[in-house]
Write a protein that holds these residues in place. Structure first.
Motif, mmCIF file in Angstrom:
data_model
loop_
_atom_site.group_PDB
_atom_site.id
_atom_site.type_symbol
_atom_site.label_atom_id
_atom_site.label_comp_id
_atom_site.label_asym_id
_atom_site.label_seq_id
_atom_site.Cartn_x
_atom_site.Cartn_y
_atom_site.Cartn_z
ATOM 1 N N ARG A 153 15.360 50.920 57.570
ATOM 2 C CA ARG A 153 15.141 49.469 57.509
ATOM 3 C C ARG A 153 16.247 48.785 56.732
ATOM 4 O O ARG A 153 16.495 47.601 56.907
ATOM 5 C CB ARG A 153 13.780 49.123 56.892
ATOM 6 N N TRP A 154 16.919 49.520 55.854
ATOM 7 C CA TRP A 154 18.012 48.973 55.063
ATOM 8 C C TRP A 154 19.197 48.611 55.967
ATOM 9 O O TRP A 154 19.868 47.616 55.765
ATOM 10 C CB TRP A 154 18.436 50.003 54.013
ATOM 11 N N PHE A 155 19.444 49.437 56.967
ATOM 12 C CA PHE A 155 20.555 49.210 57.893
ATOM 13 C C PHE A 155 20.109 48.275 59.016
ATOM 14 O O PHE A 155 18.987 48.371 59.497
ATOM 15 C CB PHE A 155 21.018 50.537 58.513
ATOM 16 N N ASP A 156 21.028 47.402 59.436
ATOM 17 C CA ASP A 156 20.743 46.546 60.587
ATOM 18 C C ASP A 156 22.013 46.399 61.432
ATOM 19 O O ASP A 156 23.050 46.998 61.126
ATOM 20 C CB ASP A 156 20.175 45.194 60.160
ATOM 21 N N GLU A 157 21.923 45.592 62.469
ATOM 22 C CA GLU A 157 23.042 45.456 63.398
ATOM 23 C C GLU A 157 24.304 44.949 62.692
ATOM 24 O O GLU A 157 25.419 45.265 63.108
ATOM 25 C CB GLU A 157 22.651 44.513 64.537
ATOM 26 N N ASP A 158 24.131 44.184 61.621
ATOM 27 C CA ASP A 158 25.301 43.717 60.873
ATOM 28 C C ASP A 158 26.084 44.888 60.279
ATOM 29 O O ASP A 158 27.309 44.837 60.189
ATOM 30 C CB ASP A 158 24.889 42.752 59.759
ATOM 31 N N ASP A 159 25.373 45.946 59.894
ATOM 32 C CA ASP A 159 26.057 47.137 59.375
ATOM 33 C C ASP A 159 26.909 47.777 60.469
ATOM 34 O O ASP A 159 28.021 48.234 60.211
ATOM 35 C CB ASP A 159 25.040 48.149 58.830
ATOM 36 N N ALA A 160 26.386 47.794 61.678
ATOM 37 C CA ALA A 160 27.148 48.333 62.804
ATOM 38 C C ALA A 160 28.377 47.464 63.069
ATOM 39 O O ALA A 160 29.463 47.974 63.329
ATOM 40 C CB ALA A 160 26.268 48.420 64.046
ATOM 41 N N ARG A 161 28.207 46.162 62.975
ATOM 42 C CA ARG A 161 29.346 45.252 63.185
ATOM 43 C C ARG A 161 30.392 45.393 62.082
ATOM 44 O O ARG A 161 31.586 45.228 62.335
ATOM 45 C CB ARG A 161 28.869 43.810 63.267
ATOM 46 N N ARG A 162 29.955 45.680 60.852
ATOM 47 C CA ARG A 162 30.912 45.885 59.767
ATOM 48 C C ARG A 162 31.669 47.213 59.953
ATOM 49 O O ARG A 162 32.847 47.308 59.633
ATOM 50 C CB ARG A 162 30.220 45.851 58.412
ATOM 51 N N ALA A 163 30.981 48.212 60.435
ATOM 52 C CA ALA A 163 31.632 49.511 60.663
ATOM 53 C C ALA A 163 32.690 49.400 61.747
ATOM 54 O O ALA A 163 33.752 50.018 61.663
ATOM 55 C CB ALA A 163 30.592 50.566 61.030
ATOM 56 N N LEU A 164 32.391 48.614 62.766
ATOM 57 C CA LEU A 164 33.307 48.404 63.884
ATOM 58 C C LEU A 164 33.274 46.921 64.240
ATOM 59 O O LEU A 164 32.348 46.456 64.889
ATOM 60 C CB LEU A 164 32.875 49.227 65.093
ATOM 61 N N GLY A 165 34.273 46.197 63.802
ATOM 62 C CA GLY A 165 34.332 44.760 64.069
ATOM 63 C C GLY A 165 34.613 44.456 65.527
ATOM 64 O O GLY A 165 34.826 45.360 66.346
ATOM 65 N N PRO A 166 34.637 43.191 65.881
ATOM 66 C CA PRO A 166 34.821 42.792 67.275
ATOM 67 C C PRO A 166 36.139 43.270 67.884
ATOM 68 O O PRO A 166 36.190 43.629 69.058
ATOM 69 C CB PRO A 166 34.740 41.266 67.250
ATOM 70 N N VAL A 167 37.188 43.304 67.084
ATOM 71 C CA VAL A 167 38.488 43.762 67.602
ATOM 72 C C VAL A 167 38.422 45.256 67.915
ATOM 73 O O VAL A 167 38.893 45.709 68.965
ATOM 74 C CB VAL A 167 39.622 43.422 66.611
ATOM 75 N N PHE A 176 34.359 60.026 60.389
ATOM 76 C CA PHE A 176 33.323 59.127 59.881
ATOM 77 C C PHE A 176 33.121 59.289 58.381
ATOM 78 O O PHE A 176 32.870 58.311 57.685
ATOM 79 C CB PHE A 176 32.010 59.338 60.623
ATOM 80 N N ARG A 177 33.219 60.515 57.876
ATOM 81 C CA ARG A 177 33.095 60.733 56.430
ATOM 82 C C ARG A 177 34.165 59.948 55.665
ATOM 83 O O ARG A 177 33.955 59.524 54.538
ATOM 84 C CB ARG A 177 33.187 62.222 56.088
ATOM 85 N N GLU A 178 35.302 59.779 56.321
ATOM 86 C CA GLU A 178 36.404 59.023 55.724
ATOM 87 C C GLU A 178 36.331 57.540 56.093
ATOM 88 O O GLU A 178 37.283 56.809 55.863
ATOM 89 C CB GLU A 178 37.734 59.634 56.176
ATOM 90 N N ARG A 179 35.217 57.123 56.715
ATOM 91 C CA ARG A 179 34.955 55.739 57.134
ATOM 92 C C ARG A 179 35.947 55.246 58.184
ATOM 93 O O ARG A 179 36.204 54.059 58.305
ATOM 94 C CB ARG A 179 34.883 54.811 55.936
ATOM 95 N N ARG A 180 36.495 56.169 58.957
ATOM 96 C CA ARG A 180 37.416 55.830 60.049
ATOM 97 C C ARG A 180 36.635 55.887 61.361
ATOM 98 O O ARG A 180 36.861 56.744 62.197
ATOM 99 C CB ARG A 180 38.606 56.790 60.057
ATOM 100 N N PHE A 181 35.712 54.946 61.516
ATOM 101 C CA PHE A 181 34.797 54.956 62.656
ATOM 102 C C PHE A 181 35.538 54.792 63.980
ATOM 103 O O PHE A 181 35.269 55.511 64.938
ATOM 104 C CB PHE A 181 33.730 53.884 62.489
ATOM 105 N N GLU A 182 36.443 53.847 64.026
ATOM 106 C CA GLU A 182 37.174 53.626 65.276
ATOM 107 C C GLU A 182 37.995 54.858 65.647
ATOM 108 O O GLU A 182 38.002 55.281 66.808
ATOM 109 C CB GLU A 182 38.067 52.396 65.175
#
Length: 168
Positions: A11-25, A125-131
Motif C-alpha cells: 500500500r506504501w507504493f503506488d503508480e507514482d513510484d513506478a513513474r519515478r523509477a521510469l519517467g516518461p522519457v 535494479f539493485r543499482e537503481r538502473r531500472f531503464e
C-alpha cells in the motif's frame, strides 16, 4: 514477512513510484526499443511495471509470479498468432521480476535462460538502473525471438500488441 507487513509495503507504493523509477522519457525509449525489436521477429514483448499487488492478491497471499501470469492473460500476451509473446513484469514493492513466456517460445527456451535474464535485471535494479535493466532484458528476449521466430525476408509482420510499457 508477515501478512500485515506485506500489506503495508504494497500500500506504501503506488503508480507514482513506478513513474519515478521510469519517467516518461525512459518509458518512451522502452516503447521504441520494443517496437524496433518486433520488426525482426514474429514475437511480441510486453513490459509491465506494477507498484504493489492488488489487495485481493495480498489477502490470499498470492505471489508476484501468480500476478504476472494473470497479467499475461489480461494484457493478452498469450493471444499472438505464433504463441510467441513474452511478458517482462516488475513488482516494485517486493523487488520481484518475472518473465512469463507463451508456449511457442517457452518450448524452445529453457528455464535457466529466462532466469539468467532475470538475474541481469536484478543486478541493474539493485543499482537503481531500472531503464538499463529493462533494456538489457528486452535485448535478451529480442535475441531469443530472433533465433526462434525470425521474420523471413519481406514477410509482413503486424504488430499484435501495444508496445508501450504498462504502469499499474
Amino acid at each position: 514477512m508477515n501478512r500485515i507487513t506485506r500489506l503495508l509495503r504494497h500500500r506504501w507504493f503506488d503508480e507514482d513510484d513506478a513513474r519515478r523509477a521510469l519517467g516518461p522519457v525512459a518509458l518512451a525509449r522502452i516503447e521504441t526499443r520494443v517496437r524496433a525489436s518486433e520488426t525482426h521477429h514474429s514475437g511480441e514483448i510486453r513490459v509491465c511495471i506494477e507498484a504493489g499487488l492488488p489487495l485481493g492478491y495480498l489477502w490470499r497471499d498470492l505471489t508476484a509470479r501468480q500476478r504476472a501470469v494473470t497479467l499475461f492473460g489480461k494484457l493478452r500476451v498469450w493471444d499472438t498468432e505464433h504463441n510467441s509473446g513474452v511478458l517482462i513484469y516488475l513488482l516494485l514493492a517486493e523487488h520481484r521480476i518475472e518473465i512469463v513466456a507463451d508456449r511457442g517460445i517457452d518450448r524452445v527456451v529453457d528455464a535457466a535462460r529466462w532466469q539468467a535474464i532475470v538475474a541481469g535485471m536484478s543486478t541493474a535494479f539493485r543499482e537503481r538502473r531500472f531503464e538499463d535493466g529493462l533494456n538489457a532484458a528486452i535485448d535478451a528476449v529480442d535475441a531469443l525471438l530472433r533465433a526462434h521466430f525470425a521474420l523471413a525476408e519481406g514477410a509482413d509482420n503486424r504488430n499484435e500488441l501495444p508496445d508501450a510499457p504498462v504502469l499499474r
